[in-house]
Write an enzyme that holds these catalytic residues in place. Structure first.
Site, PDB file in Angstrom:
ATOM      1  N   ASN A 100      -2.261   5.785   0.648  1.00  0.00           N
ATOM      2  CA  ASN A 100      -0.795   5.849   0.586  1.00  0.00           C
ATOM      3  C   ASN A 100      -0.289   6.282  -0.787  1.00  0.00           C
ATOM      4  O   ASN A 100       0.761   6.887  -0.900  1.00  0.00           O
ATOM      5  CB  ASN A 100      -0.192   4.484   0.922  1.00  0.00           C
ATOM      6  CG  ASN A 100       1.309   4.430   0.697  1.00  0.00           C
ATOM      7  OD1 ASN A 100       2.062   5.140   1.360  1.00  0.00           O
ATOM      8  ND2 ASN A 100       1.748   3.626  -0.274  1.00  0.00           N
ATOM      9  N   ARG A 154       8.557   4.238   3.878  1.00  0.00           N
ATOM     10  CA  ARG A 154       7.441   5.192   3.932  1.00  0.00           C
ATOM     11  C   ARG A 154       7.450   6.227   2.814  1.00  0.00           C
ATOM     12  O   ARG A 154       6.393   6.747   2.448  1.00  0.00           O
ATOM     13  CB  ARG A 154       7.427   5.883   5.292  1.00  0.00           C
ATOM     14  CG  ARG A 154       6.936   4.903   6.351  1.00  0.00           C
ATOM     15  CD  ARG A 154       7.073   5.428   7.726  1.00  0.00           C
ATOM     16  NE  ARG A 154       6.436   4.559   8.706  1.00  0.00           N
ATOM     17  CZ  ARG A 154       6.931   4.319   9.918  1.00  0.00           C
ATOM     18  NH1 ARG A 154       8.073   4.885  10.294  1.00  0.00           N
ATOM     19  NH2 ARG A 154       6.274   3.546  10.759  1.00  0.00           N
ATOM     20  N   ARG A 191     -10.563   0.676   6.891  1.00  0.00           N
ATOM     21  CA  ARG A 191      -9.305  -0.076   6.862  1.00  0.00           C
ATOM     22  C   ARG A 191      -8.299   0.861   6.213  1.00  0.00           C
ATOM     23  O   ARG A 191      -8.570   1.390   5.128  1.00  0.00           O
ATOM     24  CB  ARG A 191      -9.448  -1.338   6.011  1.00  0.00           C
ATOM     25  CG  ARG A 191      -8.102  -2.010   5.683  1.00  0.00           C
ATOM     26  CD  ARG A 191      -8.293  -3.134   4.658  1.00  0.00           C
ATOM     27  NE  ARG A 191      -7.081  -3.900   4.417  1.00  0.00           N
ATOM     28  CZ  ARG A 191      -6.231  -3.706   3.391  1.00  0.00           C
ATOM     29  NH1 ARG A 191      -6.458  -2.748   2.496  1.00  0.00           N
ATOM     30  NH2 ARG A 191      -5.169  -4.483   3.255  1.00  0.00           N
ATOM     31  N   ASP A 193      -5.292   1.036   4.216  1.00  0.00           N
ATOM     32  CA  ASP A 193      -4.423   0.222   3.373  1.00  0.00           C
ATOM     33  C   ASP A 193      -2.980   0.716   3.481  1.00  0.00           C
ATOM     34  O   ASP A 193      -2.729   1.920   3.504  1.00  0.00           O
ATOM     35  CB  ASP A 193      -4.907   0.356   1.913  1.00  0.00           C
ATOM     36  CG  ASP A 193      -4.113  -0.474   0.935  1.00  0.00           C
ATOM     37  OD1 ASP A 193      -4.276  -1.703   0.928  1.00  0.00           O
ATOM     38  OD2 ASP A 193      -3.312   0.106   0.155  1.00  0.00           O
ATOM     39  N   HIS A 197       3.347   2.030   5.291  1.00  0.00           N
ATOM     40  CA  HIS A 197       4.038   2.879   4.320  1.00  0.00           C
ATOM     41  C   HIS A 197       3.735   4.357   4.510  1.00  0.00           C
ATOM     42  O   HIS A 197       4.060   5.183   3.656  1.00  0.00           O
ATOM     43  CB  HIS A 197       3.686   2.409   2.901  1.00  0.00           C
ATOM     44  CG  HIS A 197       4.079   0.980   2.683  1.00  0.00           C
ATOM     45  ND1 HIS A 197       5.364   0.608   2.379  1.00  0.00           N
ATOM     46  CD2 HIS A 197       3.371  -0.172   2.807  1.00  0.00           C
ATOM     47  CE1 HIS A 197       5.433  -0.720   2.293  1.00  0.00           C
ATOM     48  NE2 HIS A 197       4.231  -1.218   2.549  1.00  0.00           N
ATOM     49  N   GLU A 230      -3.736  -1.431   8.291  1.00  0.00           N
ATOM     50  CA  GLU A 230      -3.097  -2.621   7.767  1.00  0.00           C
ATOM     51  C   GLU A 230      -1.584  -2.503   7.929  1.00  0.00           C
ATOM     52  O   GLU A 230      -0.916  -1.773   7.193  1.00  0.00           O
ATOM     53  CB  GLU A 230      -3.444  -2.832   6.287  1.00  0.00           C
ATOM     54  CG  GLU A 230      -2.963  -4.192   5.814  1.00  0.00           C
ATOM     55  CD  GLU A 230      -2.186  -4.140   4.523  1.00  0.00           C
ATOM     56  OE1 GLU A 230      -1.967  -5.205   3.935  1.00  0.00           O
ATOM     57  OE2 GLU A 230      -1.778  -3.036   4.092  1.00  0.00           O
ATOM     58  N   ASN A 293      -7.051 -13.012   4.405  1.00  0.00           N
ATOM     59  CA  ASN A 293      -7.598 -11.791   3.824  1.00  0.00           C
ATOM     60  C   ASN A 293      -7.421 -11.860   2.306  1.00  0.00           C
ATOM     61  O   ASN A 293      -6.957 -12.860   1.774  1.00  0.00           O
ATOM     62  CB  ASN A 293      -6.994 -10.535   4.462  1.00  0.00           C
ATOM     63  CG  ASN A 293      -5.598 -10.219   3.958  1.00  0.00           C
ATOM     64  OD1 ASN A 293      -4.976 -10.997   3.232  1.00  0.00           O
ATOM     65  ND2 ASN A 293      -5.092  -9.055   4.340  1.00  0.00           N
TER      66      ASN A 293
HETATM   67  C1  LAG Z   1      -2.132  -3.400   0.162  1.00  0.00           C
HETATM   68  N1  LAG Z   1      -1.922  -3.307   1.408  1.00  0.00           N
HETATM   69  O1  LAG Z   1      -0.934  -2.637   1.932  1.00  0.00           O
HETATM   70  C2  LAG Z   1      -3.261  -4.171  -0.386  1.00  0.00           C
HETATM   71  O2  LAG Z   1      -3.844  -4.994   0.616  1.00  0.00           O
HETATM   72  C3  LAG Z   1      -2.754  -4.953  -1.563  1.00  0.00           C
HETATM   73  O3  LAG Z   1      -3.786  -5.760  -2.085  1.00  0.00           O
HETATM   74  C4  LAG Z   1      -2.221  -3.983  -2.598  1.00  0.00           C
HETATM   75  O4  LAG Z   1      -1.502  -4.689  -3.624  1.00  0.00           O
HETATM   76  C5  LAG Z   1      -1.184  -3.032  -2.028  1.00  0.00           C
HETATM   77  N2  LAG Z   1      -1.249  -2.799  -0.644  1.00  0.00           N
HETATM   78  C6  LAG Z   1      -1.310  -1.687  -2.701  1.00  0.00           C
HETATM   79  O5  LAG Z   1      -2.508  -1.051  -2.321  1.00  0.00           O
HETATM   80  C7  LAG Z   1      -2.260  -5.130  -4.715  1.00  0.00           C
HETATM   81  C8  LAG Z   1      -1.565  -6.302  -5.379  1.00  0.00           C
HETATM   82  C9  LAG Z   1      -0.353  -5.859  -6.178  1.00  0.00           C
HETATM   83  C10 LAG Z   1      -0.742  -4.772  -7.150  1.00  0.00           C
HETATM   84  C11 LAG Z   1      -1.278  -3.605  -6.314  1.00  0.00           C
HETATM   85  C12 LAG Z   1      -1.698  -2.419  -7.146  1.00  0.00           C
HETATM   86  O6  LAG Z   1      -1.168  -7.240  -4.377  1.00  0.00           O
HETATM   87  O7  LAG Z   1       0.137  -6.991  -6.928  1.00  0.00           O
HETATM   88  O8  LAG Z   1       0.373  -4.357  -7.891  1.00  0.00           O
HETATM   89  O9  LAG Z   1      -2.469  -4.055  -5.610  1.00  0.00           O
HETATM   90  O10 LAG Z   1      -2.686  -2.779  -8.071  1.00  0.00           O
HETATM   91  C13 LAG Z   1       0.220  -4.372  -9.307  1.00  0.00           C
HETATM   92  C14 LAG Z   1       1.203  -5.318  -9.998  1.00  0.00           C
HETATM   93  C15 LAG Z   1       2.628  -4.783  -9.802  1.00  0.00           C
HETATM   94  C16 LAG Z   1       2.755  -3.364 -10.309  1.00  0.00           C
HETATM   95  C17 LAG Z   1       1.716  -2.509  -9.600  1.00  0.00           C
HETATM   96  C18 LAG Z   1       1.739  -1.071 -10.074  1.00  0.00           C
HETATM   97  O11 LAG Z   1       1.081  -6.626  -9.446  1.00  0.00           O
HETATM   98  O12 LAG Z   1       3.546  -5.637 -10.516  1.00  0.00           O
HETATM   99  O13 LAG Z   1       4.041  -2.843 -10.051  1.00  0.00           O
HETATM  100  O14 LAG Z   1       0.404  -3.059  -9.831  1.00  0.00           O
HETATM  101  O15 LAG Z   1       1.251  -0.934 -11.360  1.00  0.00           O
HETATM  102 CA    CA Z   2       4.270   6.130   1.438  1.00  0.00          CA
END
Ligand code: LAG
Ligand code: CA
Length: 482
Positions: A100, A154, A191, A193, A197, A230, A293
């Site tokens: 995505n 999206r 999967r 991800d 979106h 997902e 998960n």
């Molecule tokens: C997913 N599914 O739709 C994943 O299962 C999930 O683990 C992913 O989020 C998300 N989508 C993007 O692939 C994880 C964390 C986020 C993290 C993101 C990117 O839950 O917290 O965001 O991965 O690493 C982090 C920071 C954010 C920041 C972002 C961009 O927590 O504050 O804005 O990075 O730098």
């Molecule tokens: Ca998108």
């Protein structure tokens, strides 16, 4: 895309979250293959941004820098070796595909494979992607968009992650090439991800350009990859899982939410008599099922109050129910221990992931939980394999939280989540014999380290589960005779 392509007689996959490829290969040969596991979801294998400023959080792997197969889990050669060795022992590999988006904007800009990026220019030379490959104008998804604006969900950024435009031929090609490369290396599926979106129409084009699975890895000729998308759909949003089930399977988040509730006494177990679509779940063939998960076990993603390894007694019971019940394609979570919800896997001061150690009782050390090695869990994987395609019969309940059922004439399970003992003579549907309960112990030669259940010639047996026992369930099956 809805057939998991398990080797015959296998039914269950495990997410080996943040494991290294060499360790997974060894785990296939020494444990997962022999114990009858069907497959493994691995952490994203493509190059990600290294985020030292947050001490290498687990989520850096959700920020792609390129599609080169170089991460903290290993390089391409190690990846290929893992897939070959796992397939050789009947265990399939499913890739977490992050298609995505790319990264967010950070001061650091070097990936796990050495690629760099210029975030301000949307420039990722490791692919390469540049500004034209992203959705424009840039926007950020707002909480309210989920209720009323599918277009923004999206085409805007999820948590600031630069949003690829899968509508363009070029982006589709880069993604398809990445996924086909993985298929050539022998993986069984993906999967997807953040599928919510992306536009279903774009995803369909991508899936339809994927190659068949490679027969030299043991797949039937013409086999299509298993794809589970997902989509977090707990209801009430403008985008529904029903837009994705015509394409491929979907992660069923209601499954773990409802079972977590039931096994923590928020709902009586007797209501599980009609577990399935009647509960608002997808049809069975569309559902990838799990209790927790990697996101919701640490409060990321959707849904609160999900059972995890941290509440082991009800957790093992919910897992046992998932594996005993014929609904869905089940996925187990295998975690590293965490207290901080952002913390990455066990690592040394250079950021290298530390391998799990294996204790004498077959559990893991070095900070790894390895739920899949808990006796009550891996022996229920064998239970599910033995139950095969049988349905549920001889359901019994006490009108409250004691339940029991058979799987054809193959297997029997009982649960007691009441605060009084279960003491009942019940129909087990099994041939007469002495069976070793696979929850309280295991078969040891002609002996049994747990409870022994004596089934009479009428299939009935006395079942006892005390309210204060270590586990709240008892399970026997053909093959567990002592
Ligand atoms: C997913 N599914 O739709 C994943 O299962 C999930 O683990 C992913 O989020 C998300 N989508 C993007 O692939 C994880 C964390 C986020 C993290 C993101 C990117 O839950 O917290 O965001 O991965 O690493 C982090 C920071 C954010 C920041 C972002 C961009 O927590 O504050 O804005 O990075 O730098
Ligand atoms: Ca998108």
């Amino acid at each position: 895309y809805k057939d998991p392509q398990f080797a015959s007689g296998r039914t269950t996959m495990v997410h080996l979250f943040e494991w290294k490829w060499d360790d997974i290969a060894a785990e296939c040969e020494r444990f997962l293959g022999p114990k009858g596991f069907g497959g493994i979801q691995i952490s994203p294998p493509n190059e990600n941004l290294v985020i030292w400023s947050r001490n290498r959080p687990w989520w850096e792997r959700y920020q792609p820098m390129s599609y080169r197969l170089v991460t903290r889990s290993g390089n391409e050669q190690q990846f290929a070796n893992m897939v070959r060795r796992c397939n050789n022992v009947g265990v399939r590999i499913y890739v977490d595909a992050i298609i995505n988006h790319m990264t967010g904007t950070w001061n650091e800009n070097v990936g796990t494979g050495g690629s760099t990026a210029n975030f301000g220019n949307w420039d990722y030379p490791g692919v390469p992607y540049s500004r034209n490959d992203f959705n424009w104008p840039q926007c950020e998804i707002q909480g309210s968009d989920y209720g009323n604006n599918a277009e923004r969900v999206r085409n805007c950024e999820l948590s600031g992650l630069k949003d690829l435009n899968q509508g363009t031929e070029y982006v589709r090609n880069m993604i398809v090439n990445y996924m086909n490369h993985l298929i050539d290396l022998g993986v069984a599926g993906f999967r997807i991800d953040a599928a919510k979106h992306m536009w279903p129409g774009d995803l369909r084009v991508i899936y339809d350009r994927l190659r068949n699975l490679d027969p030299s890895h043991g797949f039937a000729s013409g086999a299509r990859p298993y794809i589970y998308q997902e989509v977090i759909d707990l209801g009430g949003e403008v985008i529904s899982r029903d837009e994705y089930t015509p394409l491929a399977a979907v992660t069923e988040f209601k499954f773990g939410m409802e079972l977590s509730r039931a096994f923590t006494s928020g709902n009586q177990l007797r209501w599980l008599v009609n577990w399935g679509p009647t509960w608002g779940l997808l049809v069975s063939g569309d559902a990838l099922t799990f209790i927790d998960n990697h996101d919701n076990q640490r409060g990321h993603g959707a849904g609160g109050n999900i059972l995890t390894y941290k509440q082991s007694r009800p957790y093992k019971a919910a897992i046992a129910f998932m594996l005993a019940h014929p609904y869905g394609v089940p996925q187990l979570m295998s975690s590293f221990d965490f207290h901080d919800t952002e913390a990455g896997p066990p690592m040394d001061s250079s950021g290298n992931i530390v391998s799990p150690s294996i204790n004498s009782d077959n559990t893991c050390g070095n900070g790894w939980i390895c739920e899949h090695r808990w006796r009550q869990i891996f022996q229920m994987v064998a239970f599910r394999n033995v139950a095969g395609s049988t349905g549920i019969n001889d359901w019994w309940d006490n009108g409250s939280n004691q339940i029991a059922f058979c799987r054809g004439g193959q297997a029997f399970i009982a649960f007691n989540n009441d605060n009084w003992d279960l003491n009942q003579t019940l129909q087990t549907c099994l041939p007469a014999g002495n069976y070793c309960d696979v929850i309280s112990g295991e078969k040891q030669g002609s002996g049994c380290s747990g409870k022994v259940v004596t089934v009479g010639s009428d299939g009935r047996a006395h079942i006892s589960i005390g309210a204060n026992e270590y586990d709240m369930m008892l399970a026997i099956h053909q093959g567990s005779e002592k």
